[in-house]
Design a protein around this motif. Sequence first.
Motif, PDB file in Angstrom:
ATOM      1  N   PHE A  43       0.842  -1.185   0.000  1.00 45.87           N
ATOM      2  CA  PHE A  43       0.000   0.000   0.000  1.00 45.87           C
ATOM      3  C   PHE A  43       0.886   1.248   0.000  1.00 45.87           C
ATOM      4  O   PHE A  43       1.917   1.274   0.664  1.00 45.87           O
ATOM      5  N   LEU A  48       0.296   6.919   3.306  1.00 49.40           N
ATOM      6  CA  LEU A  48      -0.672   8.010   3.394  1.00 49.40           C
ATOM      7  C   LEU A  48       0.028   9.353   3.500  1.00 49.40           C
ATOM      8  O   LEU A  48      -0.460  10.361   2.977  1.00 49.40           O
ATOM      9  N   TRP A  87      -7.252  10.248  -7.145  1.00 54.57           N
ATOM     10  CA  TRP A  87      -7.487   8.974  -6.446  1.00 54.57           C
ATOM     11  C   TRP A  87      -7.142   9.095  -4.968  1.00 54.57           C
ATOM     12  O   TRP A  87      -7.769   8.443  -4.129  1.00 54.57           O
ATOM     13  N   ALA A  88      -6.134   9.901  -4.653  1.00 56.13           N
ATOM     14  CA  ALA A  88      -5.665   9.996  -3.275  1.00 56.13           C
ATOM     15  C   ALA A  88      -6.642  10.754  -2.374  1.00 56.13           C
ATOM     16  O   ALA A  88      -6.754  10.446  -1.176  1.00 56.13           O
ATOM     17  N   ARG A  89      -7.338  11.748  -2.918  1.00 54.66           N
ATOM     18  CA  ARG A  89      -8.168  12.625  -2.071  1.00 54.66           C
ATOM     19  C   ARG A  89      -9.217  11.852  -1.270  1.00 54.66           C
ATOM     20  O   ARG A  89      -9.303  12.019  -0.052  1.00 54.66           O
ATOM     21  N   PRO A  90     -10.064  11.014  -1.902  1.00 55.67           N
ATOM     22  CA  PRO A  90     -11.065  10.304  -1.080  1.00 55.67           C
ATOM     23  C   PRO A  90     -10.439   9.334  -0.093  1.00 55.67           C
ATOM     24  O   PRO A  90     -10.973   9.127   1.003  1.00 55.67           O
ATOM     25  N   LEU A  91      -9.306   8.744  -0.449  1.00 54.90           N
ATOM     26  CA  LEU A  91      -8.622   7.841   0.468  1.00 54.90           C
ATOM     27  C   LEU A  91      -8.151   8.596   1.709  1.00 54.90           C
ATOM     28  O   LEU A  91      -8.319   8.132   2.844  1.00 54.90           O
ATOM     29  N   LEU A  92      -7.573   9.777   1.503  1.00 58.76           N
ATOM     30  CA  LEU A  92      -7.113  10.588   2.634  1.00 58.76           C
ATOM     31  C   LEU A  92      -8.288  11.050   3.484  1.00 58.76           C
ATOM     32  O   LEU A  92      -8.187  11.109   4.711  1.00 58.76           O
ATOM     33  N   GLN A  93      -9.393  11.386   2.822  1.00 58.41           N
ATOM     34  CA  GLN A  93     -10.585  11.809   3.557  1.00 58.41           C
ATOM     35  C   GLN A  93     -11.079  10.681   4.464  1.00 58.41           C
ATOM     36  O   GLN A  93     -11.423  10.900   5.630  1.00 58.41           O
ATOM     37  N   GLN A  94     -11.092   9.470   3.950  1.00 56.38           N
ATOM     38  CA  GLN A  94     -11.538   8.342   4.758  1.00 56.38           C
ATOM     39  C   GLN A  94     -10.557   8.047   5.884  1.00 56.38           C
ATOM     40  O   GLN A  94     -10.961   7.742   7.016  1.00 56.38           O
ATOM     41  N   ALA A  95      -9.273   8.134   5.589  1.00 54.93           N
ATOM     42  CA  ALA A  95      -8.266   7.890   6.624  1.00 54.93           C
ATOM     43  C   ALA A  95      -8.371   8.925   7.735  1.00 54.93           C
ATOM     44  O   ALA A  95      -8.258   8.599   8.926  1.00 54.93           O
TER      45      ALA A  95
END
Length: 300
Positions: free
Chosen positions: A4, A7, A71-79
């Motif tokens: 992975f 982050l 792609w990174a933005r929603p992942l960071l938001q969830q994290a």
Amino acid sequence: MTKFPSLEVLELLVAIAEHGSVGAGARAVGMAEPNASRAVRRFEREVRVVLFRRTPRGSEPTEVGQAVVAWARPLLQQAEGLALALRSLESAGLGQLDVAASMTIAEHLFPRWLAELRRHHPDDRVRLRVENSAEVSRLVLEGAVELGFVEDPSPVSGLGHRVVTRDRLVLVVAPGHPWARCPAVEPEELAATPLVAREVGSGTRSVLEHALGRLPLAPAAAVLNSNAGVRASIQAGVAPGVLSDLVVADLVRSGDLVVVPIAGLDLVRPLLAVWRTGQPPRGIAAQLVAVAEHSQELTT
């Protein structure tokens, strides 16, 4: 590449894309610029693509870089949401929180958030200060309050932030005003017209000025430091004005004010929770931010 991506690196890539340079992006995430440059180069080698193009003005994402950032933005938001939820589990006995909020948020959103917080945590104590967005940011920076809620989409340096909900600014006039019968007002005409305005430092004024860009606002017909005063003056026919739709919804429904579209402008703005960089909300503060976000989910 490891299984992975990091982050921290993804956060850095997004910050560089948003701020326009490696240096500015590094400062936004609290990283030294040389370390940030090495991290970007290492990640580019791992994924075997060039993510940023260096220019005299800074760094701009390549086409592939734009995709990676998206792609990174929603992942960071969830994290970040997961981290916030975990911090909200921290217990420090009886919770007490000093918080500041801008006027629109304090008057129209915060009471609902507080009621929901107390429904689950009746022993928590929250003390609220109501100021404009600039003053809220100052209070948070100086440590006078632990948490703030502001309407300004560009938080000042030294503050971490999270979008908790959104609202929309609308141009409103009294029913007898000539604009009440216009299909739309051009931005140039709006900027050239004296308005009933909020004071310098308010989120409402900052968002309008930013949206109009290079069009300077004409001297105001009146400057007031409260939403209630602005809307009463508009209703009385002093001049048009721009306020949150939360502030004027009742008068629009009753016909006492008329919303006039602004050609080419949709003044949707994020409402932010802010805290001192490096001191993310914990305990009751994290719970309050989570409640504010959940309220957005319930109303969208």
